[in-house]
Design an enzyme around this catalytic site. Structure first.
Site, mmCIF file in Angstrom:
data_model
loop_
_atom_site.group_PDB
_atom_site.id
_atom_site.type_symbol
_atom_site.label_atom_id
_atom_site.label_comp_id
_atom_site.label_asym_id
_atom_site.label_seq_id
_atom_site.Cartn_x
_atom_site.Cartn_y
_atom_site.Cartn_z
ATOM 1 C CD GLU A 62 -8.623 0.737 7.660
ATOM 2 O OE1 GLU A 62 -8.624 -0.147 8.580
ATOM 3 O OE2 GLU A 62 -7.865 1.744 7.566
ATOM 4 C CG ASP A 97 -0.214 -0.755 2.277
ATOM 5 O OD1 ASP A 97 0.845 -0.407 2.541
ATOM 6 O OD2 ASP A 97 -1.209 -1.074 3.313
HETATM 7 C C1 F6R Z 1 1.396 -1.376 5.980
HETATM 8 C C2 F6R Z 1 0.298 -2.574 6.346
HETATM 9 C C3 F6R Z 1 -0.943 -2.345 7.619
HETATM 10 C C4 F6R Z 1 0.091 -2.553 8.667
HETATM 11 C C5 F6R Z 1 -0.814 -2.572 10.039
HETATM 12 C C6 F6R Z 1 0.088 -2.659 11.325
HETATM 13 O O1 F6R Z 1 1.903 -1.655 4.844
HETATM 14 O O2 F6R Z 1 0.105 -3.228 5.454
HETATM 15 O O3 F6R Z 1 -1.730 -3.250 7.502
HETATM 16 O O4 F6R Z 1 0.752 -3.641 8.641
HETATM 17 O O5 F6R Z 1 -1.353 -1.349 9.971
HETATM 18 O O6 F6R Z 1 0.942 -1.519 11.324
HETATM 19 P P1 F6R Z 1 2.105 -1.592 12.500
HETATM 20 O O7 F6R Z 1 2.995 -2.907 12.040
HETATM 21 O O8 F6R Z 1 2.790 -0.440 12.448
HETATM 22 O O9 F6R Z 1 1.452 -1.805 14.079
#
Ligand code: F6R
Length: 263
Positions: free
Chosen positions: A143, A67
C-alpha cells in the site's frame, strides 16, 4: 519502461498471453509471478486456451503468487488460493508442488516470509511478474507508504483497497480481511521482467502517477520506472490521463515494425 496502449481490455490479454507463451517456448521451466484480482482473469483464460488448443506445456513451470489474505481459510471462496485454482491452476498442467501462494495459516509468519523469499531464489528468480495496480497505485498489497525495498511481509490493507475489494465480499467492507501477506516491492523489483496490466477509467490516475509521476512510496507502482524491463499494457481508458500517449503509441508501432523486419 515500455507503455503499450490498446483499444480494449481483450487486446491487453492477447499481448500479455503472447509474451508469456513466447517466453515459455524459449524456457520451459519458466518462473512466473502471478497476481489475482479482476485484471488478470482474461490473461489466465487466454493461457488456458493456449494450453488446450496449442498444447502449451506448463509442466516445468513454477509459480509464485504475490499475495494472500490473512484471516480467512484457504478454502474460502475469496481466498487467493481459491481464485488461482478456479481461474488457472485447475486447467493447466503446473505441478502442484511448483505452485506457491503465501500461506496464511502459518504460526510463524516471519519465518514463512523468509522461506517464501528463499523459495523464489532457489527457483532461479522470477522470470515474468504479472501485476495489476490498485486505484491508489499499490502493487501486490504494498500500500501507499510501503518501503520501496520491502521484502515479503505482512501488510494492513488501506481503506481504499478494502473498499475496492468489498465487491468480492458481497459489498461488505467489514467482511474483507484487513491484513495480508505480500511480496515486497523489492521482491517484485527483482523479477527479470514485469508486465503490469490495467484497464478502465478508474485506473487512469494511478497509471499516470506510476508512469509519469515522481518515484514515491506513496505510489508504489512508480518504482517500476527504475526497473530495467517493465511493460505497462493498458487500455485507452486507463491511459487517458497520460501526457505522452502519442509517443508511447509511436514507439510501440516502431518496435513492432522493427521486430517484424527482423523475423
Ligand atoms: C492482487 C494484487 C493487487 C491487484 C490490484 C488490482 O494479487 O496484487 O495489487 O492487482 O488490487 O486489482 P483488480 O485487478 O481487481 O483491479
Amino acid at each position: 519502461m515500455e507503455v503499450i496502449i490498446q483499444p480494449t481490455p481483450n487486446q491487453l490479454t492477447v499481448i500479455a498471453s503472447e509474451i508469456i507463451r513466447d517466453a515459455l517456448l524459449k524456457k520451459p521451466n519458466l518462473v512466473l509471478g502471478l497476481a489475482t484480482g479482476s485484471t488478470p482473469i482474461g490473461l489466465y483464460k487466454a493461457l488456458v486456451k493456449m494450453h488446450r488448443e496449442e498444447n502449451l506445456d506448463f509442466s516445468k513451470v513454477t509459480t509464485f503468487n504475490l499475495d494472500e489474505y490473512i484471516g480467512i481459510p484457504i478454502e474460502h471462496p475469496q481466498s487467493y488460493h481459491t481464485f488461482m485454482s478456479e481461474h488457472f491452476f485447475e486447467y493447466v498442467n503446473i505441478p502442484t508442488e511448483n505452485q506457491h501462494i503465501p500461506q496464511n495459516t502459518t504460526d510463524n509468519y516471519e519465518k514463512f516470509c523468509i522461506s517464501y523469499e528463499e523459495a523464489i531464489v532457489s527457483a532461479g528468480g522470477i522470470d515474468i511478474q504479472v501485476l495489476g495496480i490498485g486505484t491508489d497505485g499499490h502493487i501486490g498489497f504494498n500500500e501507499a507508504g510501503s518501503s520501496l525495498s520491502s521484502r515479503t511481509r505482512i501488510k494492513t490493507l488501506s481503506s481504499s483497497t478494502l473498499k475496492a475489494n468489498a465487491m468480492h465480499f458481497d459489498g461488505q467492507i467489514n467482511a474483507v480481511p484487513e491484513m495480508a501477506i505480500t511480496m515486497g516491492i523489492g521482491t517484485i523489483m527483482d523479477a527479470k521482467r514485469c508486465l503490469l496490466l490495467a484497464s478502465g477509467d478508474a485506473k487512469s490516475g494511478a497509471i499516470a502517477k506510476a508512469v509519469e509521476g515522481p518515484i514515491t512510496a506513496m505510489v508504489p507502482a512508480s518504482i517500476l520506472q527504475m526497473h530495467p524491463k517493465t511493460t505497462f499494457i493498458i487500455d485507452e481508458a486507463a491511459a487517458s490521463k497520460l501526457e505522452e500517449i502519442e509517443y508511447y503509441k509511436r514507439s510501440y508501432a516502431n518496435m513492432k515494425k522493427l521486430m517484424s523486419q527482423n523475423l
